[in-house]
Scaffold this motif. Structure first.
Motif, PDB file in Angstrom:
ATOM      1  N   ALA A   1     -29.758  -9.461   6.789  1.00 41.09           N
ATOM      2  CA  ALA A   1     -28.742 -10.055   7.667  1.00 41.09           C
ATOM      3  C   ALA A   1     -27.640 -10.729   6.843  1.00 41.09           C
ATOM      4  N   ARG A   2     -28.069 -11.437   5.788  1.00 41.37           N
ATOM      5  CA  ARG A   2     -27.077 -12.120   4.954  1.00 41.37           C
ATOM      6  C   ARG A   2     -26.156 -11.114   4.291  1.00 41.37           C
ATOM      7  N   LEU A   3     -26.783 -10.017   3.785  1.00 41.87           N
ATOM      8  CA  LEU A   3     -25.975  -9.009   3.110  1.00 41.87           C
ATOM      9  C   LEU A   3     -25.016  -8.333   4.083  1.00 41.87           C
ATOM     10  N   GLU A   4     -25.472  -8.152   5.310  1.00 42.31           N
ATOM     11  CA  GLU A   4     -24.591  -7.541   6.316  1.00 42.31           C
ATOM     12  C   GLU A   4     -23.388  -8.434   6.572  1.00 42.31           C
ATOM     13  N   ARG A   5     -23.661  -9.748   6.653  1.00 41.91           N
ATOM     14  CA  ARG A   5     -22.537 -10.674   6.829  1.00 41.91           C
ATOM     15  C   ARG A   5     -21.573 -10.578   5.663  1.00 41.91           C
ATOM     16  N   LYS A   6     -22.156 -10.585   4.442  1.00 43.85           N
ATOM     17  CA  LYS A   6     -21.302 -10.551   3.249  1.00 43.85           C
ATOM     18  C   LYS A   6     -20.492  -9.268   3.179  1.00 43.85           C
ATOM     19  N   THR A   7     -21.121  -8.134   3.476  1.00 41.00           N
ATOM     20  CA  THR A   7     -20.362  -6.864   3.417  1.00 41.00           C
ATOM     21  C   THR A   7     -19.289  -6.861   4.479  1.00 41.00           C
ATOM     22  N   ALA A   8     -19.585  -7.436   5.646  1.00 43.23           N
ATOM     23  CA  ALA A   8     -18.576  -7.468   6.709  1.00 43.23           C
ATOM     24  C   ALA A   8     -17.369  -8.280   6.259  1.00 43.23           C
ATOM     25  N   VAL A   9     -17.627  -9.468   5.684  1.00 43.08           N
ATOM     26  CA  VAL A   9     -16.538 -10.331   5.219  1.00 43.08           C
ATOM     27  C   VAL A   9     -15.732  -9.615   4.140  1.00 43.08           C
ATOM     28  N   ASN A  10     -16.463  -9.083   3.148  1.00 41.76           N
ATOM     29  CA  ASN A  10     -15.798  -8.392   2.058  1.00 41.76           C
ATOM     30  C   ASN A  10     -15.022  -7.186   2.544  1.00 41.76           C
ATOM     31  N   GLY A  11     -15.672  -6.467   3.473  1.00 34.84           N
ATOM     32  CA  GLY A  11     -15.058  -5.242   3.993  1.00 34.84           C
ATOM     33  C   GLY A  11     -13.739  -5.520   4.676  1.00 34.84           C
ATOM     34  N   SER A  12     -13.670  -6.641   5.412  1.00 28.99           N
ATOM     35  CA  SER A  12     -12.434  -6.911   6.138  1.00 28.99           C
ATOM     36  C   SER A  12     -11.366  -7.513   5.218  1.00 28.99           C
ATOM     37  N   ALA A  13     -11.798  -8.297   4.215  1.00 25.57           N
ATOM     38  CA  ALA A  13     -10.825  -8.939   3.337  1.00 25.57           C
ATOM     39  C   ALA A  13     -10.202  -7.902   2.385  1.00 25.57           C
ATOM     40  N   ASP A  14     -11.033  -7.238   1.650  1.00 27.14           N
ATOM     41  CA  ASP A  14     -10.506  -6.187   0.772  1.00 27.14           C
ATOM     42  C   ASP A  14     -11.656  -5.249   0.460  1.00 27.14           C
ATOM     43  N   HIS A  15     -11.359  -4.171  -0.184  1.00 28.52           N
ATOM     44  CA  HIS A  15     -12.453  -3.281  -0.540  1.00 28.52           C
ATOM     45  C   HIS A  15     -13.112  -3.781  -1.793  1.00 28.52           C
TER      46      HIS A  15
ATOM     47  N   HIS B   1     -26.522 -10.576  -6.707  1.00 29.38           N
ATOM     48  CA  HIS B   1     -26.142 -11.739  -7.499  1.00 29.38           C
ATOM     49  C   HIS B   1     -25.493 -11.382  -8.831  1.00 29.38           C
ATOM     50  N   SER B   2     -26.008 -10.344  -9.522  1.00 30.30           N
ATOM     51  CA  SER B   2     -25.445 -10.026 -10.826  1.00 30.30           C
ATOM     52  C   SER B   2     -24.217  -9.132 -10.703  1.00 30.30           C
ATOM     53  N   GLU B   3     -24.302  -8.114  -9.830  1.00 31.78           N
ATOM     54  CA  GLU B   3     -23.220  -7.142  -9.737  1.00 31.78           C
ATOM     55  C   GLU B   3     -22.232  -7.489  -8.620  1.00 31.78           C
ATOM     56  N   LYS B   4     -22.628  -8.421  -7.726  1.00 33.11           N
ATOM     57  CA  LYS B   4     -21.829  -8.737  -6.530  1.00 33.11           C
ATOM     58  C   LYS B   4     -21.530  -7.481  -5.712  1.00 33.11           C
ATOM     59  N   ASP B   5     -22.419  -6.505  -5.820  1.00 27.68           N
ATOM     60  CA  ASP B   5     -22.246  -5.271  -5.047  1.00 27.68           C
ATOM     61  C   ASP B   5     -23.085  -5.410  -3.781  1.00 27.68           C
ATOM     62  N   PHE B   6     -22.483  -5.984  -2.735  1.00 24.40           N
ATOM     63  CA  PHE B   6     -23.247  -6.291  -1.527  1.00 24.40           C
ATOM     64  C   PHE B   6     -23.699  -5.049  -0.786  1.00 24.40           C
ATOM     65  N   ALA B   7     -22.843  -4.038  -0.783  1.00 23.21           N
ATOM     66  CA  ALA B   7     -23.214  -2.813  -0.085  1.00 23.21           C
ATOM     67  C   ALA B   7     -24.410  -2.168  -0.776  1.00 23.21           C
ATOM     68  N   GLY B   8     -24.370  -2.164  -2.115  1.00 25.35           N
ATOM     69  CA  GLY B   8     -25.492  -1.611  -2.880  1.00 25.35           C
ATOM     70  C   GLY B   8     -26.762  -2.396  -2.601  1.00 25.35           C
ATOM     71  N   ALA B   9     -26.604  -3.718  -2.619  1.00 27.04           N
ATOM     72  CA  ALA B   9     -27.756  -4.578  -2.360  1.00 27.04           C
ATOM     73  C   ALA B   9     -28.311  -4.289  -0.972  1.00 27.04           C
ATOM     74  N   LEU B  10     -27.407  -4.125  -0.017  1.00 25.40           N
ATOM     75  CA  LEU B  10     -27.823  -3.867   1.367  1.00 25.40           C
ATOM     76  C   LEU B  10     -28.648  -2.579   1.450  1.00 25.40           C
ATOM     77  N   ARG B  11     -28.199  -1.564   0.690  1.00 23.85           N
ATOM     78  CA  ARG B  11     -28.949  -0.298   0.716  1.00 23.85           C
ATOM     79  C   ARG B  11     -30.390  -0.528   0.274  1.00 23.85           C
ATOM     80  N   TYR B  12     -30.572  -1.351  -0.772  1.00 22.54           N
ATOM     81  CA  TYR B  12     -31.933  -1.580  -1.257  1.00 22.54           C
ATOM     82  C   TYR B  12     -32.729  -2.451  -0.282  1.00 22.54           C
ATOM     83  N   ALA B  13     -32.057  -3.398   0.342  1.00 26.36           N
ATOM     84  CA  ALA B  13     -32.761  -4.212   1.343  1.00 26.36           C
ATOM     85  C   ALA B  13     -33.256  -3.327   2.478  1.00 26.36           C
ATOM     86  N   GLU B  14     -32.389  -2.383   2.871  1.00 25.65           N
ATOM     87  CA  GLU B  14     -32.784  -1.462   3.950  1.00 25.65           C
ATOM     88  C   GLU B  14     -33.956  -0.591   3.529  1.00 25.65           C
TER      89      GLU B  14
END
Lengths: 777, 433
Positions: free
Chosen positions: B414-428, B367-380
């Protein structure tokens, strides 16, 4: 239910049945027009509107009669076949009274949780549909803590079951002050379920309920509803120990019902073997479902229910048309409440077309819209049978009931005696509130709830009798008699250890641990668990198959794992019996010669599951054995022993045989007695245990024991001793009427293959038990 | 059918009950034998009811504050239908004089409740000029109950604010039930149940929050010859069921006396505990190095009393020592109050060894950094930790709580995975670069 006319369909169905097996007889119950009267004049306009909203503008005569009795505060019992608008008989007067008197309360008692659930749904519909200010709350084991407070303080109608009343509400009555002080009505639905041991317990719970209500100054009116039994008024009067009015003229319309008595085809004429009734029932139900007829199949055991339901779904399996959009679901005790609710909903809403059930559904759960009932084997009493048959055709439409006879002697007896079957009427239901064990149990609970005064009688029993029981409890150290009162003087909470039904308070929890999961999938009473959930047993739950990893009896925990074995398991149990007392011994026989002796007394029964069979699905062939190592179950109970010493006539007959033949004869007779006993006693043949001894160590002679499977006994042993003559006669008749050659499941059993003369020997033996040979007809 | 009486006799002869051999021993007279059974200092109030008042060894120092801030004890949600009417009108009347408290504890004939359980001993403690006094009412047989209840209510009415240990769930409902059954009215009492406060302060650091556990760990009290609470019902029942002047009765006397002493001890400990909690509340930052107070619980207590600043310094102090739960609480506080830099700072202090800290970090990155991949790592990471916890605790009761937590983490993942997927395909996304 079909495009062709009902008559055409029935003819087609009957000829289909005749191709499969033998239709022993059929019977058609004609349709009947309703008898209606106007809604009561004093009905609250809001209630009237709510009723009209549900399309009810007039009442059946029995509903109107009930309304009058209830409003006059007179206790009554209304006898209602299924689908006759039973619930309105009590909901109408109760809701009307609650609307008039804003503090009044009512208690609804249902024998099962599922029924309470259904009732709450129905009541909510009446209450909310007309926005009536009547709060309704179910109070049972599943009620969350927050809603429990609502039930105690503000609910106007509390729906519960006898068990919860017994162990949750009454022992904590001080938390229900408002409720008990204002209790106006007690509704006891499905009264016919309260018979035998359970009924005797419930009658005592009602004694306690009335005692507590009186303490708070309330004297509620009792409304009983019952399915057809021979003696509804008598049963209601026994339950509350005072006169009760009877409403038994049913004004509801009835749809036409056709009943088929189907006897599976004989596949081995020598042994008299018939096709399995459960497999035949499954085929018949499948056929009906595929014809678009919504069907319920009643099987006798939980295991059978699961097996049949899964076989049916397998038979329907077809990925191209989603199994014809037919879904069949098992419904039995041991499922979680949420699972049951989902199935009930599926049935109501039509996402499920077929149900396989144990008698959990026999009671009046409104599942609606079923057209046919298939009953696999006689359910033990005609009241149960008609209840099951009545499950189909609830909306006054025409319906079908198919009774598929099992090979049991009782079922086969009915196949050849339709007149007996149709005219036997309902059995009488009896309770014995003064069964000393049960009385003592509830005297304890009652003393816990409120000290007994010096001369107070419990229920209708005299102060003197009650004093005897209380003195007995004092000598046990649980009561104290002082200051002219009897006080509970023990740390325990007595109702916790007293189960109204046998062995339900002691359950094993079944946990699925597949792949590290840990979820509870069901529970089972301890005694059954030892026979069904032993290590490596296959347990089937909602059609999913599990293998037992470990049964921990001490921790009441059973861990299971998903499995896909090709077989299921069936335990082999061994029963040991030890005589504790001989209270009454008598000679049996007319004339000078004693035919045999019999004795009634206490016994210790030890049951142990020692081995199990692995049976292949569908073919049921035996594919192996396994050992079970679990501690035995022990129970003290009452037994009737038939003893055959040499000096008696029947004893002389046995003495001339070798021990194996002697044992064989006893096995055959025991089997006949066990299965024919329900003809004369309101009991199930599974309530009766048998043990036969060619040389009994206690009596030092051949002996045949019949013991009550309820701990402490419920009078079955005594009752059986009074019916010996009739049982002997019926057994002899069955054996003579059976077409088999050397014994079959429908008479003496199949343990006698190869000894063709066994049937004759047993017949001769029975003859010797009754009267001198040649003296009879 | 045979008469009930006859059938009962059959039961008797069958050995359900061993016939009472001591019947001859039984005297039906209600003579006040019991007076001699009790220690000196006890007085007979009514035929079966006795009273005593003693001066305990516990007294307050002269500098001890005479009143306390009620708000520190918070409004603790309770599920008991009675207490709802009894307390919670604590209102805003913050300062309560210590001398208006009744410390209250019942000894009963059972621990499972129900109308068959009665109280045979009521203990009431109170401060009088700094000295802790204990009044006790004891009944020597069942008919003494009305007098016991009457005296107890009268005594409580003098200082109508109760302090108990688990009284909301046990003593007060039981007292109420007894009053109803004896046709007496029980007035509403204001009520501090120290069990709830103690759980808040010590649950995280102690295995058990029973009064005896706190005595040993927090109050440094060691009891000698104490009766375990579980045996108390049996002791009184044995006493009352034994005939007066019998051997059995004589043998039960020392045990009855220890129950009386146990009740005094409980009340003294309750008073000491109250004072201990007051002292912690007086000076939360200097509560001594040795105590086991959970900083989060203390912070919550202070927040309830409106002392935000002290609460935050407690948490910061603990966070500085590496207390992860304190850091998580701090981070949540800053996040909710929109203090971005403080929030970021407390996140920075966290390690990733607990489920909660990983989840908190995942939230921060999402939410603060909008770093979904980073967030995903911590969720994992959180998932990994909770899975190993579940595997270790398999079969324990808290497993469902853990499962529920796990489900929430799975959802987040799951939500973060969706977000990273969307972000990943749109732009880096900048975070994952």
């Amino acid at each position: 239910m079909m495009q062709e006319t009902a008559t055409d369909f029935l003819a087609r169905f009957e000829s289909w049945l005749r191709q499969r097996g033998e239709v022993a007889w059929t019977h058609r119950f004609p349709a009947r027009a309703p008898e209606l009267v106007d809604l009561p004049a004093d009905l609250d306009p809001a209630l009237r509107t709510a009723l009209e909203g549900r399309g009810i503008t007039r009442l059946y005569t029995h509903q109107a009669d009930s309304y009058q009795f209830a409003r006059q505060g007179r206790d009554f019992v209304v006898v209602t076949p299924t689908a006759s608008g039973k619930t309105l008989c009590y909901n109408l007067p109760v809701v009307q009274t609650l609307l008039e008197n804003p503090v009044a309360r009512a208690l609804y008692l249902f024998p099962t949780k599922a029924l309470s659930q259904d009732q709450q749904a129905e009541l909510n519909e009446i209450a909310l549909g007309g926005s009536l200010p009547v709060k309704i709350q179910t109070y049972d084991g599943d009620t969350p803590a927050s809603l429990r407070t609502v039930a105690k303080s503000s609910a106007r109608i509390v729906i519960t079951n006898p068990d919860m009343l017994h162990s949750g509400i009454l022992p904590n009555h001080a938390k229900w002050v408002t409720f008990f002080s204002n209790l106006r009505y007690v509704v006891v639905d499905e009264m016919h379920a309260y018979r035998g041991v359970f009924g005797s317990h419930v009658g005592n719970v009602l004694r306690r309920l009335q005692r507590i209500a009186a303490f708070y100054g309330a004297r509620p009116t009792f409304i009983f509803c019952s399915a057809t039994i021979a003696n509804p008024r008598e049963l209601a009067e026994s339950l509350i120990e005072r006169p009760v009015n009877l409403v038994d003229h049913n004004g509801a319309s009835l749809g036409e019902k056709t009943m088929f008595f189907f006897n599976p085809a004989i596949i081995d004429p020598v042994q008299g073997m018939r096709r399995s009734s459960s497999l035949e029932s499954e085929q018949i139900a499948l056929h009906l479902l595929q014809e678009g007829v919504k069907t319920i199949l009643f099987a006798r055991s939980r295991l059978q229910v699961e097996l049949i339901a899964s076989y049916m779904n397998q038979s329907l399996e077809n990925p191209y048309n989603e199994n014809n959009r037919i879904r069949v679901s098992p419904y039995r005790s041991g499922l979680l409440p949420s699972e049951r609710r989902a199935i009930e909903k599926g049935l109501r809403e039509g996402s499920i077309q077929g149900v396989v059930s144990t008698n959990a559904l026999e009671l009046g759960i409104d599942i609606g819209g079923l057209d046919a009932a298939v009953i696999s084997g006689y359910p033990g009493s005609s009241a149960s049978f008609w209840q099951q048959a009545g499950r189909a055709g609830r909306r006054g439409a025409s319906s079908i009931a198919v009774f598929v006879a099992s090979s049991s002697p009782l079922d086969q007896y009915f196949a050849s005696h339709p007149e007996y079957f149709l005219s036997q009427g309902a059995e009488a239901a009896h309770v014995d509130l003064d069964n000393p064990y049960i009385f003592i149990d509830h005297a304890k609970c009652a003393a816990f709830e409120l000290p007994f005064a010096e001369d107070e009688g419990f229920g209708a029993s005299s102060g003197e009798d009650t004093g005897e029981a209380l003195a007995l409890l004092e000598s046990e150290g649980v009561l104290r008699h002082t200051g002219r009162r009897w006080y509970w003087s023990n740390e325990g909470y007595p109702s916790e250890t007293i189960s109204l039904r046998s062995a339900t308070s002691d359950n094993v929890v079944i946990v699925d641990v597949t792949r590290g999961a840990y979820s509870v999938i069901g529970e089972m009473d301890r005694a059954s668990a030892k026979e069904l959930l032993f290590d490596n047993a296959i347990y089937i739950h909602l059609g999913r198959q599990f293998m037992v990893q470990k049964l921990d009896v001490e921790k009441r925990l059973c861990r299971v794992e998903r499995s896909d074995a090709e077989y299921w398991t069936d335990s082999i149990t061994k029963t040991d019996l030890h005589v504790l007392t001989e209270d009454e011994s008598r000679d049996f026989g007319r004339g000078e010669v004693v035919a045999f002796r019999y004795s009634i007394g206490d016994v210790l029964v030890r049951t142990q599951a020692e081995k199990y069979k692995k049976l292949r699905f569908h073919t049921h062939e035996n594919v192996g054995y396994g050992e079970i190592s679990l501690p035995p179950e022990e129970m003290q109970t009452r037994a009737l022993a038939l003893v055959f010493p040499k000096e008696t006539r029947a004893g002389t007959f046995l003495a001339a045989k070798d021990p194996a033949a002697c044992a064989g004869i006893l096995v055959g007779v025991g089997r006949l007695f066990k299965y024919l006993a329900p003809l004369f006693l309101l009991c199930d043949s599974s309530d009766l245990g048998i043990s036969e001894r060619a040389r009994d160590p206690h009596f030092e002679a051949p002996a045949l024991y019949f013991y009550d499977k309820y701990p402490g006994g419920t009078g079955l042993a005594e009752a059986l001793s009074g019916k010996l003559e009739q049982l002997l006669a019926a057994s002899l008749e069955r054996i003579k009427a059976c077409p088999c050659k050397g014994g079959c499941p429908s008479c003496i059993g199949v343990d006698f293959i190869g000894r063709v003369d066994f049937k004759t020997e047993i017949a001769e033996f029975l003859q010797d038990c009754m009267e001198p040979r040649g003296a009879g007809a | 059918m045979a008469s009930l009486k006859g059938r009962l006799n059959l039961l008797r002869s069958m050995g359900l009950a061993k016939a009472s051999e001591m019947a001859a021993d039984q005297v039906q007279s209600p003579l006040p034998q019991a007076q001699q059974d009790l220690p000196s200092g006890w007085e007979q109030f009514a035929p079966h009811c006795h009273v005593s008042t003693i001066c305990s060894s516990f007294a307050l120092g002269s500098d001890f504050p005479p009143s306390f801030d009620a708000r520190l004890f918070g409004r603790i949600a309770n599920r008991d239908s009675y207490s709802a009417t009894i307390l919670d009108d604590m209102a805003l009347e913050a300062m309560i004089p210590l001398e208006s408290l009744s410390f209250f504890d019942l000894e009963t004939t059972g621990l499972s409740g129900g109308t068959g359980t009665i109280a045979f001993l009521a203990g009431i403690g109170y401060f009088e000029s700094g000295t802790f006094m204990v009044s006790q009412v004891f009944m020597d047989d069942f008919p003494g109950e009305t007098d016991l209840l009457g005296l107890t209510l009268e005594s409580l009415a003098k200082r109508p604010i109760l302090v108990t240990y688990n009284g909301k769930a046990f003593d007060i409902p039981l007292m109420r039930t007894r009053c109803i059954l004896n046709g007496m009215a029980i007035p509403p009492f204001r009520h501090f149940d120290l069990l709830h406060t103690s759980r808040r302060l010590w649950k995280a650091t102690m295995d058990s929050c029973s009064l005896s556990a706190l005595e040993a760990a927090v109050l440094d009290i060691e009891r000698s010859d104490d009766v375990p609470g579980a045996l108390i019902p049996g002791i009184w029942l044995e006493y009352v069921n034994s005939p007066p002047a019998s051997v059995r009765r004589r043998q039960s006397l020392p045990k009855i006396r220890s129950v009386l002493a146990h009740n005094v001890q409980d009340l003294v400990s309750l008073a000491r505990l109250m004072c201990r909690i007051m002292a912690i509340g007086e000076d939360p930052l200097h509560r001594g190095p040795d105590n086991r107070v959970d900083p989060r619980g203390l912070a919550r207590m202070l927040l309830a009393g409106g002392r935000e600043e002290e609460a935050l310094s407690i948490l910061e102090q603990a966070g500085g020592d590496g207390n992860q739960p304190a850091l998580v609480m701090l981070a949540r506080f800053y996040r909710r109050h929109g203090l971005a830099s403080k929030y970021c700072e407390s996140i920075g202090l966290m390690d990733d060894t607990t489920v909660e800290s990983c989840v908190e970090k995942a939230k921060y990155f999402e939410h603060s950094e909008k770093d979904f991949a980073g967030a995903l790592r911590y969720a994992e990471k959180a998932l990994q930790i909770i899975d190993s916890q579940i595997a270790r605790n398999c079969g324990q009761t808290n497993i469902t709580t853990a499962q529920r937590k796990r489900d929430l983490i799975l959802k987040r993942k799951a939500r973060l995975e969706r977000k990273t997927a969307v972000n990943g395909s749109a732009d880096h996304s900048p975070g994952s670069a």
